[in-house]
Write a protein that holds these residues in place. Sequence first.
Motif, short mmCIF file in Angstrom:
data_model
loop_
_atom_site.label_atom_id
_atom_site.label_comp_id
_atom_site.label_asym_id
_atom_site.label_seq_id
_atom_site.Cartn_x
_atom_site.Cartn_y
_atom_site.Cartn_z
N VAL A 42 0.86 -1.19 0.00
CA VAL A 42 0.00 0.00 0.00
C VAL A 42 0.89 1.23 0.00
CG1 VAL A 42 -1.83 1.26 1.18
CG2 VAL A 42 -1.77 -1.24 1.30
N VAL A 43 0.67 2.11 -0.98
CA VAL A 43 1.46 3.34 -1.08
C VAL A 43 0.57 4.46 -1.56
CG1 VAL A 43 2.21 2.73 -3.42
CG2 VAL A 43 3.53 4.41 -2.10
N GLY A 44 0.75 5.64 -0.99
CA GLY A 44 0.03 6.82 -1.45
C GLY A 44 0.82 7.53 -2.53
N ASN A 45 0.10 8.10 -3.50
CA ASN A 45 0.77 8.84 -4.56
C ASN A 45 -0.13 9.99 -5.02
OD1 ASN A 45 3.27 8.91 -5.90
ND2 ASN A 45 2.34 8.18 -7.79
N PRO A 46 0.14 11.24 -4.62
CA PRO A 46 1.19 11.63 -3.70
C PRO A 46 0.90 11.14 -2.29
CG PRO A 46 -0.25 13.49 -4.14
CD PRO A 46 -0.68 12.39 -5.06
N THR A 47 1.98 10.93 -1.54
CA THR A 47 1.85 10.37 -0.20
C THR A 47 1.36 11.44 0.78
OG1 THR A 47 3.57 8.74 -0.64
CG2 THR A 47 3.11 9.23 1.65
N ASN A 48 0.51 11.02 1.66
CA ASN A 48 0.01 11.86 2.74
C ASN A 48 0.70 11.41 4.03
OD1 ASN A 48 -1.53 13.28 4.60
ND2 ASN A 48 -3.41 12.13 4.24
N PRO A 49 1.47 12.28 4.70
CA PRO A 49 1.45 13.73 4.67
C PRO A 49 2.64 14.37 3.95
CG PRO A 49 2.52 13.06 6.68
CD PRO A 49 2.19 11.80 5.91
N THR A 50 3.52 13.59 3.34
CA THR A 50 4.76 14.18 2.81
C THR A 50 4.54 14.94 1.52
OG1 THR A 50 5.35 12.19 1.54
CG2 THR A 50 6.08 12.30 3.85
N GLY A 51 3.49 14.60 0.76
CA GLY A 51 3.22 15.28 -0.50
C GLY A 51 4.14 14.85 -1.63
N VAL A 52 4.91 13.77 -1.42
CA VAL A 52 5.86 13.32 -2.43
C VAL A 52 5.16 12.48 -3.48
CG1 VAL A 52 7.86 11.82 -2.80
CG2 VAL A 52 7.86 13.46 -0.92
N LEU A 53 5.55 12.67 -4.74
CA LEU A 53 5.02 11.88 -5.86
C LEU A 53 6.09 10.86 -6.25
CD1 LEU A 53 2.40 11.97 -7.60
CD2 LEU A 53 3.73 13.25 -9.28
N HIS A 54 5.71 9.59 -6.26
CA HIS A 54 6.66 8.52 -6.57
C HIS A 54 6.54 8.13 -8.04
CE1 HIS A 54 7.23 8.16 -2.28
NE2 HIS A 54 5.93 7.98 -2.11
N ALA A 55 7.69 8.03 -8.73
CA ALA A 55 7.71 7.72 -10.16
C ALA A 55 8.12 6.28 -10.44
CB ALA A 55 8.66 8.67 -10.88
N ASN A 56 8.36 5.49 -9.39
CA ASN A 56 8.91 4.14 -9.58
C ASN A 56 7.98 3.04 -9.10
OD1 ASN A 56 9.12 4.89 -6.91
ND2 ASN A 56 11.26 4.30 -6.66
N LEU A 57 6.67 3.26 -9.18
CA LEU A 57 5.72 2.30 -8.63
C LEU A 57 5.68 0.99 -9.41
CD1 LEU A 57 2.75 4.63 -7.63
CD2 LEU A 57 4.68 3.84 -6.25
N ARG A 58 5.99 1.03 -10.71
CA ARG A 58 5.96 -0.20 -11.48
C ARG A 58 6.96 -1.23 -10.96
NH1 ARG A 58 5.00 3.82 -15.14
NH2 ARG A 58 3.08 3.62 -16.38
N ALA A 59 8.02 -0.73 -10.31
CA ALA A 59 9.03 -1.64 -9.76
C ALA A 59 8.50 -2.46 -8.59
CB ALA A 59 10.26 -0.85 -9.32
N LEU A 60 7.32 -2.11 -8.08
CA LEU A 60 6.75 -2.86 -6.96
C LEU A 60 6.05 -4.14 -7.40
CD1 LEU A 60 5.13 0.09 -4.96
CD2 LEU A 60 7.22 -1.15 -4.38
#
Length: 355
Positions: free
Chosen positions: A155-173
């Motif tokens: 389970v991952v947020g995109n963008p993540t709450n509360p950091t607001g970071v957008l992850h570009a490498n989700l396919r690697a999961l």
Amino acid sequence: MTGVTDGPKETHPTESDSPVDTLRHHGDVEASSGLVDFAVNVQGAAPPRWLRDRLAAALDDLARYPSADHDRRAREAVAARHGRDPGEVLVLAGSAEGFALLPALRPRLAAIVHPGFTEPEAALRTAGVPVAHVLTTGDHRLDPAAVPEEADLVVVGNPTNPTGVLHANLRALGRPGRTVLVDEAFLDAVPGEPGSMAGEPGFLVFRSLTKTWALAGLRAGYALGAPDLLARLAAPRPQWPVGTLALEAVIACSEPAAVAEAAAMAGTLAAHRAHQAAALAALPGVEVLPGVAPYLLLRVPVGTRERLRDKGIAVRRGDTFPGLGPEYVRVAVREPARVAVLVEALRAVLVGVAA
């Protein structure tokens, strides 16, 4: 855990440092009546007039049970919005319902990326599912290699709450036999919705309508995924799980005109975010962490949140998010006039803390 680590740790089943009721602390608890609300990330005080009119027109249907035809039309609208088949859509009573349904997938080990929204972990732990924390790196980026190989739910947020970071490498999961859930509750508030997995059949994606459209009291959202996966997720649901007004809201907010309006709102929010980040970063003792979401994660002197509350301003505490300590607070992005109130109050608080 008292702060962000320099690298991913705890990639094995572990008990959170906080009980489930702490994991279920959310911003609405902070935003008591009479306070200036920077704790809740809902945009606007009420839905736009056209949406209110649309929902008001549906009131005449409330004497009837929600129909399969209405659900079908809602799924078709979402499918058209994301280029999916209606069978790949499950309408939800908000993303929170989707998180509550996760135990129905019967994961053997769930890996939760933290700091992140805590409701998925609360639901899984309550159901007795083993949970592994995967802490992001010092800049709050995800390292896919840190996820345990044996995890069959991530389970991952995109963008993540509360950091607001957008992850570009989700396919690697992705792994055979693994479900990757991407919580995109705030992605429609980011211009262009970069990195969205909503059109990717290999992911389970949750979307919420409550933030952009000021519908937190209605509970409306949806899941996107393979039909067999959605059927497993929906197995424990009661009859008529989503009400008539929520179904109508899903249809209305998925139509092209609404999508275009949301995109314009996202552009405005991005400008407001840049202004707010600069104004806060100019204050001594305030660190604004990088991000793109309609909220900002701040590192401030311990005790700042309580002193702001004494001045009539509510911000979201950060220490209920695994991986963060009491020096963190989250603030919603607001229009410049309201931000000025926050800045002046925070300036006074910081002087008091220094003294």
